[in-house]
Write an enzyme that holds these catalytic residues in place. Structure first.
Site, mmCIF file in Angstrom:
data_model
loop_
_atom_site.group_PDB
_atom_site.id
_atom_site.type_symbol
_atom_site.label_atom_id
_atom_site.label_comp_id
_atom_site.label_asym_id
_atom_site.label_seq_id
_atom_site.Cartn_x
_atom_site.Cartn_y
_atom_site.Cartn_z
ATOM 1 N N GLY A 11 0.610 -1.086 0.509
ATOM 2 C CA GLY A 11 0.137 0.146 -0.237
ATOM 3 C C GLY A 11 0.557 1.295 -0.101
ATOM 4 C CG ASP A 32 -0.893 -5.503 0.459
ATOM 5 O OD1 ASP A 32 -0.598 -4.475 0.723
ATOM 6 O OD2 ASP A 32 -2.405 -5.532 0.076
ATOM 7 C CG ASP A 57 -7.068 -11.824 3.738
ATOM 8 O OD1 ASP A 57 -7.065 -11.513 5.298
ATOM 9 O OD2 ASP A 57 -8.353 -11.379 2.910
ATOM 10 C CE LYS A 90 -15.372 -12.485 8.744
ATOM 11 N NZ LYS A 90 -15.573 -12.869 7.312
ATOM 12 N N GLY A 101 -0.444 -13.212 17.626
ATOM 13 C CA GLY A 101 0.000 -13.883 18.171
ATOM 14 C C GLY A 101 1.046 -14.908 17.326
ATOM 15 N NE ARG A 105 4.938 -19.191 15.864
ATOM 16 C CZ ARG A 105 5.969 -18.767 15.092
ATOM 17 N NH1 ARG A 105 6.591 -19.659 15.658
ATOM 18 N NH2 ARG A 105 5.670 -18.037 13.855
ATOM 19 C CE1 TYR A 144 -8.424 3.037 8.434
ATOM 20 C CE2 TYR A 144 -9.398 4.997 9.499
ATOM 21 C CZ TYR A 144 -8.328 3.986 9.278
ATOM 22 O OH TYR A 144 -7.847 4.226 8.823
HETATM 23 N N1 LIG Z 1 -2.845 6.854 4.552
HETATM 24 C C1 LIG Z 1 -2.926 7.796 6.211
HETATM 25 O O1 LIG Z 1 -2.989 9.216 5.435
HETATM 26 C C2 LIG Z 1 -3.232 6.845 6.916
HETATM 27 C C3 LIG Z 1 -3.942 7.788 9.168
HETATM 28 C C4 LIG Z 1 -4.130 6.824 9.935
HETATM 29 C C5 LIG Z 1 -4.058 5.874 9.324
HETATM 30 N N2 LIG Z 1 -3.327 5.215 8.339
HETATM 31 C C6 LIG Z 1 -3.060 3.439 8.646
HETATM 32 O O2 LIG Z 1 -1.644 3.091 7.504
HETATM 33 C C7 LIG Z 1 -2.352 1.810 7.305
HETATM 34 C C8 LIG Z 1 -1.932 1.737 6.296
HETATM 35 O O3 LIG Z 1 -2.163 3.585 5.099
HETATM 36 P P1 LIG Z 1 -2.355 3.286 3.587
HETATM 37 O O4 LIG Z 1 -2.744 4.736 3.662
HETATM 38 O O5 LIG Z 1 -0.989 3.238 2.881
HETATM 39 O O6 LIG Z 1 -3.053 2.639 2.509
HETATM 40 P P2 LIG Z 1 -3.581 1.763 1.570
HETATM 41 O O7 LIG Z 1 -4.847 1.451 1.475
HETATM 42 O O8 LIG Z 1 -2.547 2.273 0.907
HETATM 43 O O9 LIG Z 1 -2.449 0.561 1.915
HETATM 44 C C9 LIG Z 1 -3.508 -0.563 2.923
HETATM 45 C C10 LIG Z 1 -2.491 -2.402 2.798
HETATM 46 O O10 LIG Z 1 -3.542 -2.813 3.038
HETATM 47 C C11 LIG Z 1 -3.515 -3.760 2.383
HETATM 48 N N3 LIG Z 1 -4.640 -4.959 3.110
HETATM 49 C C12 LIG Z 1 -5.547 -4.054 2.789
HETATM 50 N N4 LIG Z 1 -6.754 -5.410 3.769
HETATM 51 C C13 LIG Z 1 -6.029 -6.536 4.106
HETATM 52 C C14 LIG Z 1 -6.234 -8.169 4.644
HETATM 53 N N5 LIG Z 1 -7.469 -8.518 4.545
HETATM 54 N N6 LIG Z 1 -4.892 -8.613 4.308
HETATM 55 C C15 LIG Z 1 -2.989 -8.030 4.004
HETATM 56 N N7 LIG Z 1 -3.433 -6.621 2.988
HETATM 57 C C16 LIG Z 1 -4.080 -6.271 3.355
HETATM 58 C C17 LIG Z 1 -3.963 -3.412 1.309
HETATM 59 O O11 LIG Z 1 -3.631 -4.390 0.196
HETATM 60 C C18 LIG Z 1 -2.683 -2.128 0.781
HETATM 61 O O12 LIG Z 1 -1.812 -2.469 0.775
HETATM 62 C C19 LIG Z 1 -3.455 1.398 7.528
HETATM 63 O O13 LIG Z 1 -3.737 0.666 8.059
HETATM 64 C C20 LIG Z 1 -4.176 2.816 7.331
HETATM 65 O O14 LIG Z 1 -5.239 2.748 8.262
HETATM 66 C C21 LIG Z 1 -2.707 5.649 7.116
#
Ligand SMILES: NC(=O)c1ccc[n+]([C@@H]2O[C@H](COP(=O)([O-])OP(=O)(O)OC[C@H]3O[C@@H](n4cnc5c(N)ncnc54)[C@H](O)[C@@H]3O)[C@@H](O)[C@H]2O)c1
Length: 317
Positions: A11, A32, A57, A90, A101, A105, A144
């Site tokens: 991401g 990812d 996932d 989820k 977990g 471990r 969220y």
């Molecule tokens: N960008 C921001 O401004 C911001 C602000 C606050 C918090 N965050 C947190 O930072 C983290 C990254 O955010 P981002 O901006 O890079 O978002 P993003 O959507 O670009 O990245 C999220 C990544 O998680 C992956 N993903 C989603 N569900 C998944 C799953 N079930 N299993 C495996 N991979 C999964 C997606 O494919 C993606 O690559 C997130 O947890 C987000 O909540 C981001």
């Protein structure tokens, strides 16, 4: 050198973090499921012996050895986390349990990417870490916000009950190269609209404020937090405290891109916070960190990234 797992590593934030960790000489496993992430973000790392990409996932268990985990997996923009809200919660809840977990471990240290959204529509400004928030538990953003709140609870309980070495950061709006151009976040939306001379859409009158932190500043803070020797110091806000109205922001982007775009207004979506600004005193004190890249410099780099992206797309057509 450490063995480091980055969930959500394809991401926006994760791919920038993976790049920095690999360049710093660490062995990185990027997990990812490519829901919102993309291989393009990490293509340049594939083939590097320090980097492994695993399609996985996080709602399912994962086994590997690691010294550190950065748990970033979770869609972050409202259209993407509202696309399948059950899956979103989820991912935060089961994903965090699975990574905790794993941390338990193999005695790895785990950092949870929490968010300013856990403060909901805050009643105090700017928000300090001891504020408990004002969150709607049944609204369309709850999958969220509440998922992230529950992830913080899980981190604390694994810490208290099982001594897992934890870090929690509450990230405020971050922007920069590798943001998804179509995911509806303010900066990417405005820049792409401005570069294409399209109308710039502002929800509401544009007086709502945000504070935007450039990605390289955030990545530096994540690494400092993970490697902080003091142990768990409580959740820490990470963001840029300079607060601007959305309208001012749109005008700045139009100017920096020399665009002919006009600003148009659409109704404000429900539960959209009116103000958002971090108090980063704790990060300053404990991590000796504060953002260094000013908004015009950060925007120039981000505009350059999207400009190249759009040109490459046009060349492919
Ligand atoms: N960008 C921001 O401004 C911001 C602000 C606050 C918090 N965050 C947190 O930072 C983290 C990254 O955010 P981002 O901006 O890079 O978002 P993003 O959507 O670009 O990245 C999220 C990544 O998680 C992956 N993903 C989603 N569900 C998944 C799953 N079930 N299993 C495996 N991979 C999964 C997606 O494919 C993606 O690559 C997130 O947890 C987000 O909540 C981001």
């Amino acid at each position: 050198m450490s063995r480091i797992i980055v969930t959500g590593g394809a991401g926006f934030i994760g791919s920038n973090l993976c790049e920095r960790l690999v360049n710093d000489g660490n062995d990185v496993i990027c997990l990812d499921n490519f829901f919102t992430g993309s291989k393009d973000n990490i293509r340049h790392l594939i083939g590097n012996s320090r980097f492994e990409l695993v399609r996985h996932d996080v709602t399912k268990e994962f086994y590997a050895e690691a010294d550190q985990i950065y748990n970033l997996a979770c869609p972050a923009s409202p259209p993407s986390y509202q696309y399948n809200p059950i899956k979103t919660i989820k991912t935060s809840v089961m994903g965090t349990i699975n990574m905790l977990g794993l941390a338990k471990r193999c005695k790895a240290r785990i950092l949870q990417a929490s968010t300013s959204e856990i403060y909901g529509d805050p009643k105090i400004h700017p928000q300090t870490e001891d504020y408990w928030g004002n969150v709607n538990p049944i609204g369309i953003r709850s999958c969220y916000d509440e998922g992230k709140r529950c992830a913080e609870t899980l981190m604390m309980d694994y810490h208290r009950q099982n001594n897992v070495d934890i870090r929690i950061v509450r990230i405020f709006n971050t922007y920069g190269p590798k943001m998804d151009k179509n995911d509806g976040r303010v900066v990417s939306n405005f820049i792409v609209q401005a570069l294409q001379n399209q109308d710039i859409t502002i929800y509401g009158d544009g007086s709502q404020t945000r504070s935007f932190c450039y990605i390289d500043d955030l990545v530096e803070a994540l690494i400092r937090m993970q490697n902080n020797k003091e142990g768990f110091i409580g959740p820490v806000n990470l963001g840029n405290p300079s607060e601007r109205s959305i309208l001012e922001f749109a005008e700045r982007i139009i100017k920096l891109t020399n665009s002919n775009s006009k600003i148009i207004h659409k109704p404000l979506p429900s539960d959209d916070p009116t103000r958002r600004r971090p108090n980063i005193s704790l990060a300053k004190e404990k991590l000796k960190w504060e953002p260094k890249i000013d908004i015009d410099e950060g925007l120039k780099r981000t505009i350059e990234y999207f400009d190249n992206l759009l040109k490459n797309e046009n060349n492919k057509e």
